[in-house]
Scaffold this motif. Structure first.
Motif, PDB file in Angstrom:
ATOM      1  N   TYR A  34      -1.124  -3.179  14.472  1.00 30.27           N
ATOM      2  CA  TYR A  34      -2.532  -2.892  14.709  1.00 30.27           C
ATOM      3  C   TYR A  34      -3.029  -1.678  13.902  1.00 30.27           C
ATOM      4  N   GLU A  35      -2.121  -0.936  13.283  1.00 29.02           N
ATOM      5  CA  GLU A  35      -2.535   0.192  12.452  1.00 29.02           C
ATOM      6  C   GLU A  35      -2.997  -0.267  11.078  1.00 29.02           C
ATOM      7  N   GLU A  36      -2.651  -1.505  10.692  1.00 31.41           N
ATOM      8  CA  GLU A  36      -3.094  -2.012   9.394  1.00 31.41           C
ATOM      9  C   GLU A  36      -4.625  -2.046   9.340  1.00 31.41           C
ATOM     10  N   CYS A  37      -5.195  -1.741   8.164  1.00 39.41           N
ATOM     11  CA  CYS A  37      -6.641  -1.717   7.881  1.00 39.41           C
ATOM     12  C   CYS A  37      -7.327  -0.428   8.335  1.00 39.41           C
ATOM     13  N   LYS A  38      -6.635   0.436   9.070  1.00 37.25           N
ATOM     14  CA  LYS A  38      -7.226   1.714   9.424  1.00 37.25           C
ATOM     15  C   LYS A  38      -7.007   2.716   8.302  1.00 37.25           C
ATOM     16  N   LEU A  39      -7.838   3.746   8.255  1.00 38.26           N
ATOM     17  CA  LEU A  39      -7.715   4.764   7.216  1.00 38.26           C
ATOM     18  C   LEU A  39      -6.531   5.669   7.515  1.00 38.26           C
ATOM     19  N   SER A  40      -5.771   5.985   6.482  1.00 38.55           N
ATOM     20  CA  SER A  40      -4.627   6.879   6.645  1.00 38.55           C
ATOM     21  C   SER A  40      -5.023   8.341   6.500  1.00 38.55           C
ATOM     22  N   ARG A  41      -6.240   8.588   6.069  1.00 32.65           N
ATOM     23  CA  ARG A  41      -6.689   9.975   5.870  1.00 32.65           C
ATOM     24  C   ARG A  41      -7.465  10.462   7.087  1.00 32.65           C
ATOM     25  N   PRO A  42      -7.529  11.779   7.291  1.00 30.49           N
ATOM     26  CA  PRO A  42      -8.380  12.321   8.355  1.00 30.49           C
ATOM     27  C   PRO A  42      -9.817  12.436   7.862  1.00 30.49           C
ATOM     28  N   GLY A  43     -10.711  12.836   8.737  1.00 29.09           N
ATOM     29  CA  GLY A  43     -12.086  13.075   8.328  1.00 29.09           C
ATOM     30  C   GLY A  43     -13.016  11.958   8.742  1.00 29.09           C
ATOM     31  N   PRO A  44     -14.270  11.995   8.216  1.00 32.61           N
ATOM     32  CA  PRO A  44     -15.285  11.010   8.611  1.00 32.61           C
ATOM     33  C   PRO A  44     -14.902   9.603   8.170  1.00 32.61           C
ATOM     34  N   THR A  77      -0.022  -7.421   3.686  1.00 27.92           N
ATOM     35  CA  THR A  77      -0.378  -7.318   5.113  1.00 27.92           C
ATOM     36  C   THR A  77      -1.887  -7.240   5.325  1.00 27.92           C
ATOM     37  N   ILE A  78      -2.655  -6.942   4.268  1.00 22.48           N
ATOM     38  CA  ILE A  78      -4.116  -6.851   4.397  1.00 22.48           C
ATOM     39  C   ILE A  78      -4.773  -7.548   3.220  1.00 22.48           C
ATOM     40  N   SER A  79      -6.047  -7.942   3.416  1.00 18.44           N
ATOM     41  CA  SER A  79      -6.885  -8.479   2.344  1.00 18.44           C
ATOM     42  C   SER A  79      -8.143  -7.640   2.259  1.00 18.44           C
ATOM     43  N   LEU A  80      -8.557  -7.257   1.021  1.00 19.65           N
ATOM     44  CA  LEU A  80      -9.741  -6.412   0.812  1.00 19.65           C
ATOM     45  C   LEU A  80     -10.812  -7.193   0.068  1.00 19.65           C
ATOM     46  N   THR A  81     -12.057  -7.087   0.560  1.00 22.60           N
ATOM     47  CA  THR A  81     -13.204  -7.759  -0.053  1.00 22.60           C
ATOM     48  C   THR A  81     -14.373  -6.786  -0.092  1.00 22.60           C
ATOM     49  N   LEU A  82     -15.169  -6.862  -1.178  1.00 22.73           N
ATOM     50  CA  LEU A  82     -16.320  -5.969  -1.346  1.00 22.73           C
ATOM     51  C   LEU A  82     -17.575  -6.672  -0.843  1.00 22.73           C
ATOM     52  N   GLY A 131      -5.153 -10.565  12.393  1.00 22.19           N
ATOM     53  CA  GLY A 131      -6.446 -11.202  12.183  1.00 22.19           C
ATOM     54  C   GLY A 131      -7.662 -10.349  12.435  1.00 22.19           C
ATOM     55  N   THR A 132      -7.498  -9.058  12.720  1.00 21.34           N
ATOM     56  CA  THR A 132      -8.652  -8.195  12.951  1.00 21.34           C
ATOM     57  C   THR A 132      -9.316  -7.809  11.625  1.00 21.34           C
ATOM     58  N   VAL A 133     -10.600  -7.407  11.701  1.00 22.06           N
ATOM     59  CA  VAL A 133     -11.384  -7.042  10.518  1.00 22.06           C
ATOM     60  C   VAL A 133     -12.020  -5.671  10.746  1.00 22.06           C
ATOM     61  N   ILE A 134     -11.935  -4.802   9.742  1.00 23.65           N
ATOM     62  CA  ILE A 134     -12.559  -3.480   9.791  1.00 23.65           C
ATOM     63  C   ILE A 134     -13.385  -3.297   8.518  1.00 23.65           C
ATOM     64  N   LEU A 135     -14.603  -2.758   8.669  1.00 26.36           N
ATOM     65  CA  LEU A 135     -15.467  -2.459   7.531  1.00 26.36           C
ATOM     66  C   LEU A 135     -15.421  -0.958   7.234  1.00 26.36           C
ATOM     67  N   HIS A 136     -15.229  -0.628   5.975  1.00 26.15           N
ATOM     68  CA  HIS A 136     -15.211   0.771   5.531  1.00 26.15           C
ATOM     69  C   HIS A 136     -16.367   1.000   4.569  1.00 26.15           C
ATOM     70  N   GLU A 137     -17.266   1.926   4.935  1.00 22.18           N
ATOM     71  CA  GLU A 137     -18.437   2.221   4.091  1.00 22.18           C
ATOM     72  C   GLU A 137     -18.073   3.188   2.976  1.00 22.18           C
ATOM     73  N   VAL A 138     -18.572   2.902   1.769  1.00 19.33           N
ATOM     74  CA  VAL A 138     -18.415   3.795   0.625  1.00 19.33           C
ATOM     75  C   VAL A 138     -19.808   4.158   0.131  1.00 19.33           C
ATOM     76  N   ARG A 139     -20.106   5.433   0.131  1.00 17.10           N
ATOM     77  CA  ARG A 139     -21.421   5.927  -0.303  1.00 17.10           C
ATOM     78  C   ARG A 139     -21.250   6.701  -1.605  1.00 17.10           C
ATOM     79  N   ILE A 140     -21.905   6.213  -2.666  1.00 19.01           N
ATOM     80  CA  ILE A 140     -21.792   6.813  -3.999  1.00 19.01           C
ATOM     81  C   ILE A 140     -23.099   7.523  -4.307  1.00 19.01           C
ATOM     82  N   VAL A 141     -23.069   8.838  -4.371  1.00 15.65           N
ATOM     83  CA  VAL A 141     -24.256   9.645  -4.638  1.00 15.65           C
ATOM     84  C   VAL A 141     -24.361   9.874  -6.149  1.00 15.65           C
TER      85      VAL A 141
END
Length: 301
Positions: A34-44, A77-82, A131-141
């Motif tokens: 269940y840790e798959e797809c989570k961020l390994s870094r701290p912070g927002p 173990t994971i699949s990434l899509t934009l 089979g769980t899905v997590i969305l990670h936002e990327v903001r490019i300034v």
């Protein structure tokens, strides 16, 4: 007999320990899935990065998303899509979890008319184990680059003043608002300040007037005027942006034509006038006339 009891007790103890270890190992394995797809870094949760406008195609936006899991075979173990990739400004390389800029055939321009200040995409991660899905936002300034010079709104500027205008008087405010120079860059790169340059076509113009306020561009009279000596000044005015690093500042120039109007500063004089030293006063003149005697008066008509 005692030895047999001791052996049985020892076997039961070993089985209990083994059961606990097996349960713990199974629980750890389940938690790991269940840790798959989570961020390994701290912070927002959102990943925020900056990039200069006009950056070349293929510029790395995010070196590594730092998402738990393996996104390539074997052992994936994971699949990434934009997702939400508006105008396809971003390219995803799933194996390395890396994001690139896609500016082929175009420019990433923060300035008008494009106004691209921020690009936001979503990296969707699917956990192939559960089979769980997590969305990670990327903001490019998009960071502003000083890539535009100031532009004067008129090719030339004019003002006329009386020669009797006192020194220190504001004689021109025509650069105020949007009537002067403008710069479409953002922040200090788009702020304008004014100065007066030496004009080889009119060498005294830069000492006759001065800038009273570098931000507004108001022009003040710095020396007394004399219509009888000079009736026009060609003042060379420079507009410069305020980029933080002075060598990167961009400029533009225009000409302010100052016409001098005649003022009532001279009294009547008899001609020819021979000036007294360096004054405007004339040396006294003596007029003589001779009238022969017995001359009949002539009436003028």
């Amino acid at each position: 007999m005692r030895r047999g009891r001791w052996l049985v007790r020892w076997l039961w103890t070993g089985m209990a320990i083994l059961s606990l270890l097996t349960h713990s190992w199974g629980q750890d394995t389940e938690d790991w899935q269940y840790e798959e797809c989570k961020l390994s870094r701290p912070g927002p949760p959102a990943t925020i990065v900056t990039i200069d406008e006009e950056s070349p195609n293929g510029t790395v936006l995010v070196e590594n998303m730092q998402i738990n899991g393996r996104a390539q075979d074997p052992g994936r173990t994971i699949s990434l899509t934009l997702l939400d990739n508006y105008d396809y400004w971003v390219i995803l390389e799933p194996a390395r979890q890396r994001l690139y800029l896609n500016s082929t055939g175009r420019h990433l321009d923060r300035d008008p008319p494009n106004y691209i200040t921020t690009i936001v995409v979503q990296v969707q991660c699917t956990n192939e184990l559960v089979g769980t899905v997590i969305l990670h936002e990327v903001r490019i300034v998009v960071r502003d680059k000083n890539d535009n010079s100031p532009q004067f709104q008129q090719p030339r500027y004019y003002v006329s003043i009386n020669e009797l205008t006192p020194v220190g008087t504001t004689i021109f405010t025509g650069f105020s608002g949007n009537n002067g120079a403008t710069d479409i860059d953002d922040g200090p790169n788009g702020h304008i300040e004014y100065s007066i340059l030496y004009n080889p076509d009119d060498p005294v113009s830069n000492t006759t007037v001065r800038v009273g306020n570098t931000l507004s561009g108001h022009i003040l009279l710095a020396e007394r005027l004399n219509y009888e000596d000079k009736t026009r000044y060609l003042v060379l005015v420079q507009a410069s942006d305020r980029a933080p690093y002075p060598p990167n500042r961009l400029t533009a120039t225009t000409t302010l034509t100052v016409d001098v109007l005649d003022g009532d500063d001279l009294g009547p004089m008899f001609l020819p006038c021979i000036l007294v030293n360096n004054t405007r006063d004339c040396n006294p003149l003596t007029y003589r006339a001779a009238i022969p005697e017995f001359t009949e008066p002539v009436r003028s008509t």
